[in-house]
Write a protein that holds these residues in place. Sequence first.
Motif, mmCIF file in Angstrom:
data_model
loop_
_atom_site.group_PDB
_atom_site.id
_atom_site.type_symbol
_atom_site.label_atom_id
_atom_site.label_comp_id
_atom_site.label_asym_id
_atom_site.label_seq_id
_atom_site.Cartn_x
_atom_site.Cartn_y
_atom_site.Cartn_z
ATOM 1 N N UNK A 166 0.817 -1.220 0.000
ATOM 2 C CA UNK A 166 0.000 0.000 0.000
ATOM 3 C C UNK A 166 0.849 1.269 0.000
ATOM 4 N N UNK A 167 2.167 1.129 -0.060
ATOM 5 C CA UNK A 167 3.056 2.276 -0.172
ATOM 6 C C UNK A 167 4.289 1.841 -0.963
ATOM 7 N N UNK A 168 4.966 2.768 -1.634
ATOM 8 C CA UNK A 168 6.101 2.392 -2.483
ATOM 9 C C UNK A 168 7.203 1.674 -1.685
ATOM 10 N N UNK A 169 7.725 0.603 -2.269
ATOM 11 C CA UNK A 169 8.829 -0.152 -1.689
ATOM 12 C C UNK A 169 9.962 -0.217 -2.700
ATOM 13 N N UNK A 170 11.177 0.033 -2.230
ATOM 14 C CA UNK A 170 12.353 -0.016 -3.087
ATOM 15 C C UNK A 170 13.220 -1.202 -2.692
ATOM 16 N N UNK A 171 13.569 -2.005 -3.693
ATOM 17 C CA UNK A 171 14.435 -3.165 -3.474
ATOM 18 C C UNK A 171 15.763 -2.898 -4.173
ATOM 19 N N UNK A 172 16.856 -2.903 -3.416
ATOM 20 C CA UNK A 172 18.192 -2.643 -3.966
ATOM 21 C C UNK A 172 19.028 -3.916 -3.891
ATOM 22 N N UNK A 173 19.445 -4.393 -5.050
ATOM 23 C CA UNK A 173 20.307 -5.584 -5.123
ATOM 24 C C UNK A 173 21.730 -5.126 -5.422
ATOM 25 N N UNK A 174 22.650 -5.436 -4.516
ATOM 26 C CA UNK A 174 24.057 -5.089 -4.686
ATOM 27 C C UNK A 174 24.836 -6.344 -5.070
ATOM 28 N N UNK A 197 6.450 -1.539 -6.495
ATOM 29 C CA UNK A 197 7.756 -2.041 -6.068
ATOM 30 C C UNK A 197 8.785 -1.648 -7.124
ATOM 31 N N UNK A 198 9.800 -0.929 -6.708
ATOM 32 C CA UNK A 198 10.853 -0.479 -7.620
ATOM 33 C C UNK A 198 12.126 -1.285 -7.359
ATOM 34 N N UNK A 199 12.677 -1.838 -8.421
ATOM 35 C CA UNK A 199 13.874 -2.674 -8.319
ATOM 36 C C UNK A 199 15.078 -1.925 -8.871
ATOM 37 N N UNK A 200 16.127 -1.802 -8.037
ATOM 38 C CA UNK A 200 17.348 -1.106 -8.440
ATOM 39 C C UNK A 200 18.535 -2.047 -8.307
ATOM 40 N N UNK A 201 19.449 -1.954 -9.264
ATOM 41 C CA UNK A 201 20.616 -2.840 -9.307
ATOM 42 C C UNK A 201 21.888 -2.001 -9.225
ATOM 43 N N UNK A 202 22.816 -2.424 -8.339
ATOM 44 C CA UNK A 202 24.051 -1.680 -8.142
ATOM 45 C C UNK A 202 25.257 -2.606 -8.240
ATOM 46 N N UNK A 203 26.343 -2.079 -8.817
ATOM 47 C CA UNK A 203 27.625 -2.772 -8.872
ATOM 48 C C UNK A 203 28.619 -1.988 -8.004
ATOM 49 N N UNK A 204 28.729 -2.304 -6.722
ATOM 50 C CA UNK A 204 29.559 -1.504 -5.806
ATOM 51 C C UNK A 204 31.062 -1.783 -5.985
ATOM 52 N N UNK A 205 31.688 -1.050 -6.902
ATOM 53 C CA UNK A 205 33.116 -1.197 -7.106
ATOM 54 C C UNK A 205 33.881 -0.519 -5.979
ATOM 55 N N UNK A 206 35.140 -0.922 -5.752
ATOM 56 C CA UNK A 206 35.925 -0.341 -4.646
ATOM 57 C C UNK A 206 36.060 1.178 -4.769
ATOM 58 N N UNK A 235 43.057 -6.585 -1.041
ATOM 59 C CA UNK A 235 42.132 -6.262 0.043
ATOM 60 C C UNK A 235 40.811 -5.686 -0.421
ATOM 61 N N UNK A 236 40.590 -5.610 -1.748
ATOM 62 C CA UNK A 236 39.298 -5.124 -2.244
ATOM 63 C C UNK A 236 38.195 -6.109 -1.871
ATOM 64 N N UNK A 237 36.998 -5.569 -1.690
ATOM 65 C CA UNK A 237 35.874 -6.410 -1.274
ATOM 66 C C UNK A 237 34.748 -6.359 -2.298
ATOM 67 N N UNK A 238 34.086 -7.507 -2.424
ATOM 68 C CA UNK A 238 32.902 -7.582 -3.259
ATOM 69 C C UNK A 238 31.660 -7.703 -2.388
ATOM 70 N N UNK A 239 30.512 -7.364 -2.941
ATOM 71 C CA UNK A 239 29.270 -7.348 -2.166
ATOM 72 C C UNK A 239 28.187 -8.109 -2.926
ATOM 73 N N UNK A 285 29.703 1.587 -3.106
ATOM 74 C CA UNK A 285 30.287 0.775 -2.042
ATOM 75 C C UNK A 285 30.012 1.408 -0.675
ATOM 76 N N UNK A 286 30.103 2.741 -0.595
ATOM 77 C CA UNK A 286 29.831 3.425 0.677
ATOM 78 C C UNK A 286 28.400 3.168 1.132
ATOM 79 N N UNK A 287 27.445 3.209 0.181
ATOM 80 C CA UNK A 287 26.049 2.960 0.536
ATOM 81 C C UNK A 287 25.841 1.501 0.970
ATOM 82 N N UNK A 288 26.523 0.582 0.284
ATOM 83 C CA UNK A 288 26.400 -0.839 0.660
ATOM 84 C C UNK A 288 26.880 -1.054 2.089
ATOM 85 N N UNK A 289 27.998 -0.431 2.437
ATOM 86 C CA UNK A 289 28.525 -0.555 3.801
ATOM 87 C C UNK A 289 27.576 0.097 4.804
#
Length: 625
Positions: A62-70, A104-113, A135-139, A118-122
């Motif tokens: 009944x209200x907008x939902x955002x789904x973020x896939x990292x 439902x809004x679907x957003x896709x992100x590629x969090x590179x170092x 030492x780079x990290x993937x999400x 990446x800051x938002x993913x953390x």
Amino acid sequence: MDKSKTSNRAKLALGGLGFAVAIFFAVNIFANAALKGQRLDLTEDRLFTLSEGTSQVISSIDEPITVRLYFSKALGEVNPRLQTYFNRIRDLLDQYANISEGKLRFELYNPEPFTEDEDRAVAFGLQGVPINNAGDRGYFGLVTTNSTDDQETIGYLNPRREAFLEYDLTRMIQGLVNPEPKTIGILSGIPINGIPMAQQPRWAIVDQIADFFDVRNIEATETTIPEEVDILLIAHPKQLNELLLYAIDQFVLKGGPALIFNDPNSEVEIAVARGAPDAGVSDLGPLLKAWGVALEAGKVVGDLDTARRVNVRRDGQIAVADYVVWLSLDKRNFNTNDPITSNLNRVNVASAGSLVAADGATTKLTPLITTKVRAARIDAEKVRMNPDVVALFREFKPEGKPLIIAARVQGLTKSAYPDGRPKPDKEKQLESVATHMASAKDPINVIVVSDADLLHDQFWVEQQDLFGQNYQVPFASNADLVLNALENLAGGSTLVGLRSRGETTRPFSMVLRIRQDAELKYRAKEQELVAKLKQVQQEMTQLVSQEENGGEATVTTADRQAIENRRREMISIRRQLRDVQHALREDIDNLDMLLKFLNIVAIPLLLGVATLVLILFRRVRHRVA
């Protein structure tokens, strides 16, 4: 003239080919535009078809939902399995968005170092995974939010939970749609909430329940059911006072749903109580009988068909035997017509009891979990302390009928306390209650399970640590049984059909069966040859050592002949060992060759033959015409 006709035919053929190519691309472009989101799912478990429960949850937004896939592309390059899993999740979320009508809004992100992604993913709490030596990290995580900034997060999408993927995704969305969960009142005679003094954590089943419901613990010393409790969960009741038993009786008669785990031999309590004489037996007073159910006293259920294989020590040696009271129940044992058990894969129980309808019952007892006919009731004393697993199997005599382990109880019934509320102790004078209900106005809704040990972690879940984060990886559907029952009792069945829907990676069952048969046939011979080879090598080493230490003068012709014989024997044994090891894989290799033949030769050959037949048919028809 003939040349002109031939030229025209060639032009027509080329034109037809070009037209066919154009039609092919046109159909594909039209299909991509007009049939977007449509698919034909031919997988056994309907892995790529959204369940009815998911559709209900999505339609209730009944209200907008955002789904973020990292998902870090570099992570997929390092681990192709993660790339495959990501593709499935992305496709599934695309379907969610397509049926949501924009809610439902679907957003896709590629969090590179060192990027803002990446800051938002953390910041969202996603768990980074090392992907290189720098030492780079993937999400690989998921975040859902609504318009009021409520948030649901999966820090790392573990492929081992693929069977629960749609369930996990839909649960997150439902958590934002319905932020007010039902309250479960838990009354337990076993340490389901852990033992803080002994540094024992609460059981994983409580964590699972707390993910979907509010939990209110009820002590055995209380005399009422708290008003906020919507559903009762009673696990192995012990030493309940009469006022609390009466409160449970009234709660159920007034329409309150209850999930009861009543055990004739709680192995968990016996272990904790360390042999106390009254340990192991649940006691719910007069309530079960009033509800029309009886748990056969002093008996546990054994079953040959579902007995678990366990290691036992016998005569100083470790052996493997069927423990007939530890059962691994599967789809054959579940009521497929009830939403609680219709989608379960496997439930493990330990010395469960046998449920029957009580004499004079006015309620209906509907079995949810049963054994098959090769089952029998066994005296609980035989398994209470130090059971003889081998003797139980050897002396087992099936009764030839199925036994009920879990059942739903519904119908009208009367109070177990016809005279009203029990009188309190003189020291605890309470106000008289004038709201006594002598009988139910509407059918009661109770589920009874004759085993409480199935709630313990040992029987259904493994705890795994991955990059400092603890994951619960179920190997049985015990938690699904509990949660399905609670959701059903709560009146919400939207999530019931989503659990354990299968995985995209399927085992090669035929290859597995061939391998097992081959191992049974050849493994003993292989072990015999290996042992013989070791013995010959030891004898050979001793003879050679004797020759080197004693010199030529001390080595006789017989010794040299013995050395030569040992060498020949070693060569012969190695040849036999290679033959046996080849035989282990021979059937699998033959199957592999057959499949390759079908893929590479047979199918194209079949298509070629079909084409030739079609050409000949058309020529014959043309000549006739």
